[in-house]
Design a protein around this motif. Structure first.
Motif, PDB file in Angstrom:
ATOM      1  N   UNK A   1      -2.072 -11.849  -4.475  1.00 31.41           N
ATOM      2  CA  UNK A   1      -2.562 -12.614  -4.879  1.00 31.41           C
ATOM      3  C   UNK A   1      -3.785 -12.282  -5.723  1.00 31.41           C
ATOM      4  N   UNK A   2      -4.332 -10.796  -5.252  1.00 31.91           N
ATOM      5  CA  UNK A   2      -5.567 -10.284  -5.548  1.00 31.91           C
ATOM      6  C   UNK A   2      -5.144  -9.417  -6.675  1.00 31.91           C
ATOM      7  N   UNK A   3      -5.838  -9.514  -7.800  1.00 31.47           N
ATOM      8  CA  UNK A   3      -5.822  -9.023  -9.095  1.00 31.47           C
ATOM      9  C   UNK A   3      -5.992  -7.222  -8.878  1.00 31.47           C
ATOM     10  N   UNK A   4      -5.064  -6.683  -9.399  1.00 29.33           N
ATOM     11  CA  UNK A   4      -4.976  -5.147  -9.317  1.00 29.33           C
ATOM     12  C   UNK A   4      -6.369  -4.434  -9.468  1.00 29.33           C
ATOM     13  N   UNK A   5      -7.091  -5.145 -10.770  1.00 26.22           N
ATOM     14  CA  UNK A   5      -8.290  -4.557 -11.081  1.00 26.22           C
ATOM     15  C   UNK A   5      -9.353  -4.404  -9.992  1.00 26.22           C
ATOM     16  N   UNK A   6      -9.108  -4.838  -8.900  1.00 28.85           N
ATOM     17  CA  UNK A   6     -10.042  -5.277  -7.866  1.00 28.85           C
ATOM     18  C   UNK A   6      -9.863  -3.964  -6.964  1.00 28.85           C
ATOM     19  N   UNK A   7      -8.932  -3.365  -7.101  1.00 30.95           N
ATOM     20  CA  UNK A   7      -8.759  -2.038  -6.400  1.00 30.95           C
ATOM     21  C   UNK A   7      -9.353  -0.905  -7.013  1.00 30.95           C
ATOM     22  N   UNK A   8     -10.358  -0.175  -6.852  1.00 33.24           N
ATOM     23  CA  UNK A   8     -11.159   1.017  -7.550  1.00 33.24           C
ATOM     24  C   UNK A   8     -10.229   2.085  -7.417  1.00 33.24           C
ATOM     25  N   UNK A   9      -9.457   2.302  -6.506  1.00 35.93           N
ATOM     26  CA  UNK A   9      -8.652   3.743  -6.452  1.00 35.93           C
ATOM     27  C   UNK A   9      -7.259   3.351  -6.006  1.00 35.93           C
ATOM     28  N   UNK A  10      -6.661   4.562  -6.226  1.00 33.48           N
ATOM     29  CA  UNK A  10      -5.177   4.564  -5.762  1.00 33.48           C
ATOM     30  C   UNK A  10      -5.143   4.708  -3.997  1.00 33.48           C
ATOM     31  N   UNK A  11      -6.083   5.369  -3.470  1.00 33.05           N
ATOM     32  CA  UNK A  11      -6.351   5.218  -1.990  1.00 33.05           C
ATOM     33  C   UNK A  11      -6.577   3.698  -1.367  1.00 33.05           C
ATOM     34  N   UNK A  12      -7.278   2.898  -2.236  1.00 34.79           N
ATOM     35  CA  UNK A  12      -7.482   1.548  -1.781  1.00 34.79           C
ATOM     36  C   UNK A  12      -6.158   0.742  -1.835  1.00 34.79           C
ATOM     37  N   UNK A  13      -5.438   0.981  -2.840  1.00 32.97           N
ATOM     38  CA  UNK A  13      -4.039   0.410  -3.062  1.00 32.97           C
ATOM     39  C   UNK A  13      -3.187   0.646  -1.698  1.00 32.97           C
ATOM     40  N   UNK A  14      -2.931   1.970  -1.599  1.00 28.85           N
ATOM     41  CA  UNK A  14      -2.228   2.560  -0.470  1.00 28.85           C
ATOM     42  C   UNK A  14      -2.681   1.969   0.895  1.00 28.85           C
ATOM     43  N   UNK A  15      -3.986   2.129   0.932  1.00 26.24           N
ATOM     44  CA  UNK A  15      -4.565   1.524   2.238  1.00 26.24           C
ATOM     45  C   UNK A  15      -4.195  -0.035   2.356  1.00 26.24           C
ATOM     46  N   UNK A  16      -4.163  -0.734   1.627  1.00 25.45           N
ATOM     47  CA  UNK A  16      -4.145  -2.154   1.224  1.00 25.45           C
ATOM     48  C   UNK A  16      -2.769  -2.422   1.947  1.00 25.45           C
ATOM     49  N   UNK A  17      -1.716  -1.681   1.074  1.00 24.80           N
ATOM     50  CA  UNK A  17      -0.392  -1.787   1.418  1.00 24.80           C
ATOM     51  C   UNK A  17       0.015  -1.423   2.811  1.00 24.80           C
ATOM     52  N   UNK A  18      -0.658  -0.548   3.572  1.00 25.16           N
ATOM     53  CA  UNK A  18      -0.409  -0.064   4.735  1.00 25.16           C
ATOM     54  C   UNK A  18      -0.956  -1.009   5.797  1.00 25.16           C
ATOM     55  N   UNK A  19      -1.882  -1.840   5.445  1.00 22.20           N
ATOM     56  CA  UNK A  19      -2.660  -2.405   6.601  1.00 22.20           C
ATOM     57  C   UNK A  19      -2.193  -3.810   6.607  1.00 22.20           C
ATOM     58  N   UNK A  20      -1.500  -4.533   5.509  1.00 19.95           N
ATOM     59  CA  UNK A  20      -0.962  -5.741   5.271  1.00 19.95           C
ATOM     60  C   UNK A  20       0.370  -5.918   6.083  1.00 19.95           C
ATOM     61  N   UNK A  21       0.573  -7.077   6.853  1.00 19.43           N
ATOM     62  CA  UNK A  21       2.010  -7.256   7.592  1.00 19.43           C
ATOM     63  C   UNK A  21       2.775  -7.868   6.309  1.00 19.43           C
ATOM     64  N   UNK A  22       2.058  -8.924   5.738  1.00 14.61           N
ATOM     65  CA  UNK A  22       2.819  -9.458   4.556  1.00 14.61           C
ATOM     66  C   UNK A  22       2.382  -9.229   3.405  1.00 14.61           C
ATOM     67  N   UNK A  23       3.318  -8.595   2.749  1.00 14.17           N
ATOM     68  CA  UNK A  23       2.959  -8.102   0.900  1.00 14.17           C
ATOM     69  C   UNK A  23       3.857  -8.775  -0.098  1.00 14.17           C
ATOM     70  N   UNK A  24       3.025  -9.292  -0.798  1.00 12.31           N
ATOM     71  CA  UNK A  24       3.661  -9.883  -2.138  1.00 12.31           C
ATOM     72  C   UNK A  24       3.046  -8.984  -3.288  1.00 12.31           C
ATOM     73  N   UNK A  25       4.243  -8.448  -4.007  1.00 11.85           N
ATOM     74  CA  UNK A  25       3.661  -7.606  -5.066  1.00 11.85           C
ATOM     75  C   UNK A  25       4.109  -8.051  -6.352  1.00 11.85           C
ATOM     76  N   UNK A  26       3.295  -8.706  -7.540  1.00  6.61           N
ATOM     77  CA  UNK A  26       3.617  -9.102  -8.498  1.00  6.61           C
ATOM     78  C   UNK A  26       3.590  -7.935  -9.762  1.00  6.61           C
ATOM     79  N   UNK A  27       4.522  -7.736 -10.643  1.00  6.00           N
ATOM     80  CA  UNK A  27       4.674  -6.893 -11.395  1.00  6.00           C
ATOM     81  C   UNK A  27       5.075  -7.189 -12.860  1.00  6.00           C
ATOM     82  N   UNK A  28       4.662  -6.435 -13.665  1.00  8.72           N
ATOM     83  CA  UNK A  28       5.096  -6.719 -15.085  1.00  8.72           C
ATOM     84  C   UNK A  28       6.042  -5.715 -15.568  1.00  8.72           C
ATOM     85  N   UNK A  29       7.384  -6.081 -16.125  1.00  7.32           N
ATOM     86  CA  UNK A  29       8.430  -5.213 -16.268  1.00  7.32           C
ATOM     87  C   UNK A  29       7.938  -4.556 -17.544  1.00  7.32           C
TER      88      UNK A  29
END
Length: 136
Positions: free
Chosen positions: A74-102
């Protein structure tokens, strides 16, 4: 909701309800890999590079390589300043919901306008020359 502008300056939603896809997984602990490999293309745009692990087992082709990530939990991807922050978030979260645009399409302005630019077209120049000749 994000908005983009059309040429007539009327805002329209960037995404319609049917444009977005999402998938959710629940991990047992933070050491369990989620199976997503994310890459950054351009400024602040993150894409799915590979799908495997839990996402592949649970969601088959609901999320594919090349899809642009729009939100994480539910957090907009623009709020993640770097690729490291995205990967760190994905690693630390137990429940992950990913919204994508095809197809990962996103519009960005190609030129910034600082002041109006005017150019004379050929017919206007010809009319001005004819008017000047008539005055003589």
């Amino acid at each position: 909701m994000s908005f983009i502008s059309t040429l007539d300056n009327k805002p329209i939603p960037e995404f319609r309800a049917n444009d977005l896809r999402h998938a959710t997984i629940q991990k047992n602990n933070v050491d369990t890999p989620n199976g997503l490999v994310v890459e950054r293309r351009g400024k602040g745009e993150y894409y799915i590079k590979e799908v495997g692990g839990m996402f592949e087992k649970l969601h088959k082709d609901r999320i594919r390589p090349g899809d642009r990530i729009v939100k994480l939990n539910g957090k907009p991807i623009e709020e993640f300043p770097s690729l490291w922050d995205v990967n760190n978030f994905l690693k630390k979260e137990l429940k992950i919901t990913v919204h994508v645009k095809r197809d990962g399409l996103h519009l960005e302005p190609k030129q910034e306008w600082s002041k109006p630019e005017y150019t004379a077209n050929a017919s206007a120049a010809a009319a001005a020359a004819a008017a000047a000749a008539a005055k003589r």
